[in-house]
Design an enzyme around this catalytic site. Sequence first.
Site, PDB file in Angstrom:
ATOM      1  CE  LYS A  93      -4.333  -1.565   1.514  1.00  0.00           C
ATOM      2  NZ  LYS A  93      -5.660  -1.645   2.148  1.00  0.00           N
ATOM      3  CE  LYS A 149      -9.889 -13.405  -4.626  1.00  0.00           C
ATOM      4  NZ  LYS A 149      -9.247 -13.400  -3.275  1.00  0.00           N
ATOM      5  CE  LYS A 188     -13.039  -5.309  -1.019  1.00  0.00           C
ATOM      6  NZ  LYS A 188     -13.400  -5.575   0.133  1.00  0.00           N
TER       7      LYS A 188
END
Length: 334
Positions: free
Chosen positions: A114, A196, A199
Amino acid sequence: MSEKKTMLSGIKPSGDLTLGSYLGAIKNWPARAEEFDCYYFMADMHAITVRQDPAALRRRTLEQLAQYIACGLDPEKNTLFIQSHVRQHAELGWVLNCYAMFGELSRMTQFKDKSAKNADNINGGLFTYPSLMAADILLYQPDFVPVGEDQKQHVELTRNIVQRFNGVYGDVFKMPEPYIPKVGARIMSLTNPAAKMSKSENEDTGRVTLMDSPAVIMKQFKRAVTDSDTERCVRYDPENKPGVANLMAIYAAVTGKSFAEIEAEFEGQGYGKFKPAVGEAVVETLRPIREETERLLADKAYLEGVYRAGAEKAAYVAEKTLRKVYKKIGFVAR
Ligand code: TRP
């Protein structure tokens, strides 16, 4: 006290819930309440470690709560709450900061990732994220913490904190175990079956969210990649036909059919029939969830009742742990 073991998990309200999160995980959560005393909270305090648009954060937090209920998490059987409503998280988080080492926090992969992605906002909260997460967990003395692969390191750090803290003050915290949930279907992106279903990205990444309209879902499935071989038949071969295998996994998960049954159903038909059939099955699976979510979001009083009752119950348990901690470390009782 109930005899059930306790389980706790936090869910960050960043990004929309997808078909992947539903089939891979959430679908299996309602059944856990039979066996465990379950706590779930919307981790809004964790979400602000990266910059959030305030209105979007508020909307997402409520929307996510409503979606979990719509997916079957019964607020009567589970404790559902919003992290920032239970002040004990911040309080214990501070204490645990003083028992988490700079070195171990520096080694967290998520912090490194991050910081690289948000180079202009490497704030203290991003760094101490794991001590807040340890507080989330330890306040409720859970036996199990269900987490994905990416969060295991944080649970390990929590375990180190427990060992360090209990080593000094005696048995204050119960040692939590990471709980690796029974794998549901592993759903990949519809446009890139090597990744994957994510989201947090936009719809061009081949995702379907729980709130997508039937028209959007159908469009996504019609343009799903299949494969470039000349065979053009529905056959389960994840290595050579990953796109088809992903669509089959989705179809199997929503219809309960086996791969052999699916192959038989589409025998000799190519992908032109198969892709919209998967889309329609997904539309019908998600329809009741979307409609129930919309109904819940319109019923503000009900949602408020859920998160208030959840926070009250959570705070009662959390306060007991916090008092014990404050006493052990030498704070004067209020
Ligand atoms: N860090 C978790 C995530 O990014 C969310 C989370 C916050 C959590 N506190 C937790 C998960 C406590 C389990 C237990 O997904």
